[in-house]
Design a protein around this motif. Sequence first.
Motif, PDB file in Angstrom:
ATOM      1  N   ASP A 106       0.818  -1.217   0.000  1.00 57.72           N
ATOM      2  CA  ASP A 106       0.000   0.000   0.000  1.00 57.72           C
ATOM      3  C   ASP A 106       0.853   1.269   0.000  1.00 57.72           C
ATOM      4  O   ASP A 106       0.665   2.165   0.823  1.00 57.72           O
TER       5      ASP A 106
ATOM      6  N   HIS B  35       2.102   4.837  -0.996  1.00 57.38           N
ATOM      7  CA  HIS B  35       1.587   6.103  -1.510  1.00 57.38           C
ATOM      8  C   HIS B  35       2.722   7.125  -1.501  1.00 57.38           C
ATOM      9  O   HIS B  35       3.498   7.194  -0.548  1.00 57.38           O
ATOM     10  N   LYS B  36       2.799   7.915  -2.574  1.00 58.05           N
ATOM     11  CA  LYS B  36       3.798   8.968  -2.633  1.00 58.05           C
ATOM     12  C   LYS B  36       3.282  10.096  -3.513  1.00 58.05           C
ATOM     13  O   LYS B  36       2.850   9.860  -4.652  1.00 58.05           O
ATOM     14  N   GLY B  37       3.303  11.311  -2.975  1.00 63.80           N
ATOM     15  CA  GLY B  37       2.858  12.462  -3.730  1.00 63.80           C
ATOM     16  C   GLY B  37       3.912  13.550  -3.757  1.00 63.80           C
ATOM     17  O   GLY B  37       4.787  13.620  -2.886  1.00 63.80           O
TER      18      GLY B  37
ATOM     19  N   THR C 292      -0.133  13.014  -7.398  1.00 66.99           N
ATOM     20  CA  THR C 292      -0.001  11.694  -6.779  1.00 66.99           C
ATOM     21  C   THR C 292       0.790  10.803  -7.717  1.00 66.99           C
ATOM     22  O   THR C 292       0.308  10.421  -8.779  1.00 66.99           O
TER      23      THR C 292
ATOM     24  N   ASP D 142      -0.038   5.468  -5.990  1.00 65.15           N
ATOM     25  CA  ASP D 142      -1.349   5.500  -5.342  1.00 65.15           C
ATOM     26  C   ASP D 142      -1.789   4.103  -4.919  1.00 65.15           C
ATOM     27  O   ASP D 142      -2.582   3.438  -5.581  1.00 65.15           O
ATOM     28  N   GLY D 143      -1.203   3.603  -3.829  1.00 65.53           N
ATOM     29  CA  GLY D 143      -1.646   2.324  -3.279  1.00 65.53           C
ATOM     30  C   GLY D 143      -1.021   1.110  -3.931  1.00 65.53           C
ATOM     31  O   GLY D 143      -1.710   0.112  -4.169  1.00 65.53           O
TER      32      GLY D 143
ATOM     33  N   GLY E  53       4.531   6.156 -12.520  1.00 64.64           N
ATOM     34  CA  GLY E  53       4.952   5.952 -11.136  1.00 64.64           C
ATOM     35  C   GLY E  53       6.016   4.902 -10.964  1.00 64.64           C
ATOM     36  O   GLY E  53       6.386   4.562  -9.828  1.00 64.64           O
TER      37      GLY E  53
ATOM     38  N   THR F  67       8.339   4.421  -7.555  1.00 64.00           N
ATOM     39  CA  THR F  67       8.239   3.158  -6.807  1.00 64.00           C
ATOM     40  C   THR F  67       9.611   2.538  -6.616  1.00 64.00           C
ATOM     41  O   THR F  67       9.953   2.061  -5.526  1.00 64.00           O
TER      42      THR F  67
ATOM     43  N   ARG G 258      -0.947   5.585 -14.036  1.00 62.67           N
ATOM     44  CA  ARG G 258      -1.426   6.619 -13.106  1.00 62.67           C
ATOM     45  C   ARG G 258      -1.207   6.244 -11.647  1.00 62.67           C
ATOM     46  O   ARG G 258      -2.086   6.408 -10.806  1.00 62.67           O
ATOM     47  N   GLY G 259      -0.043   5.702 -11.359  1.00 65.99           N
ATOM     48  CA  GLY G 259       0.339   5.430  -9.986  1.00 65.99           C
ATOM     49  C   GLY G 259      -0.187   4.139  -9.404  1.00 65.99           C
ATOM     50  O   GLY G 259       0.079   3.841  -8.237  1.00 65.99           O
ATOM     51  N   ARG G 260      -0.895   3.348 -10.212  1.00 64.06           N
ATOM     52  CA  ARG G 260      -1.476   2.100  -9.714  1.00 64.06           C
ATOM     53  C   ARG G 260      -1.048   0.917 -10.576  1.00 64.06           C
ATOM     54  O   ARG G 260      -0.743   1.077 -11.761  1.00 64.06           O
TER      55      ARG G 260
END
Length: 313
Positions: free
Chosen positions: A26, A28-30, A35, A38-39, A59, A63, A220-222
């Motif tokens: 999980d 998260h980093k913004g 963002t 995202d998870g 992302g 990561t 998109r971060g996922r």
Amino acid sequence: MEITQTTTATRNAPRATPQWAVDATDLHKGFGAVTAVDGVTLQVRPGEIVAFLGPNGAGKTTTIDMMLGLSQPDSGAVTVFGESPRAAIAHGLVSAVLQTGGLLKDITVRESLDLTASLFADTRPIAEVMQRAGISEIGDRLVGLCSGGQQQRLRFAMALLSDPGLLILDEPTTGMDVEGRRSFWNAIRADAARGRTVLFATHYLDEADEYADRIVLMSRGRIVADGTTAEIKNLVSGRIVHATLPGADPVAIAALPGVEDVETKGDRVAIHTKDSDAVARHLLTQTAARDLEITAQNLESVFLALTSEGDKS
């Protein structure tokens, strides 16, 4: 230098093999209003070769930075071989080959490795890592006179010095020509056969298709897909019908039942469809099409479909 970690005597002490080489939960980093991650939850088993794919801004690099301890997550946690990323690096368990790196252009390849080795308490022999990276014959060459592919193989040799259990590659072949990419990946594959865990981010989908045991796709971060190449390709239904059809009418073909997309290149047409049999029957009986082939979705079409879905959502 490219590798800044140091090792300790505890690196060679017996230790239990953890279940995961990488265990991220999980994350998260913004960055301000953006963002970046995202998870993200991701586990990598020891010995796996994992391709980390996604468009620019997906992302991936953020990561990877968290896996390397270069950046701290806003929330969530990540361990490498059961330790914090920085502890794992300090114990020589992880090394990285990044997109760019601090190579000193005015010293030789061998001197670069000597200098890097001086940062470690215990390393593999320099001659060995040069041989495994395919740069034994250029040891006396100035780094600044090496090609882009040779410099990247030097980074690979530097990463191998600590004999890491996990090797992270972030766009390792950017800027290489086709021959340089092939040579680099042959060296990586040979080393991975020794049991090393490899996680690599790349924009070259053929690299992921050919060399990865598993593909993780971000958008998109996922993480939007995670599995073997075959499993990833099966996520998008339908097949592709290829044919030679001079003067093809893309609009008419697109109107056929089940057709989702039509691409033309010269006399060749590629038809993405959910009913390949019907399209093939039409082409063979109603047109002058020849050299017809029906193939499963390739990784590029799946990549585009899944990342486009992420953009829409």
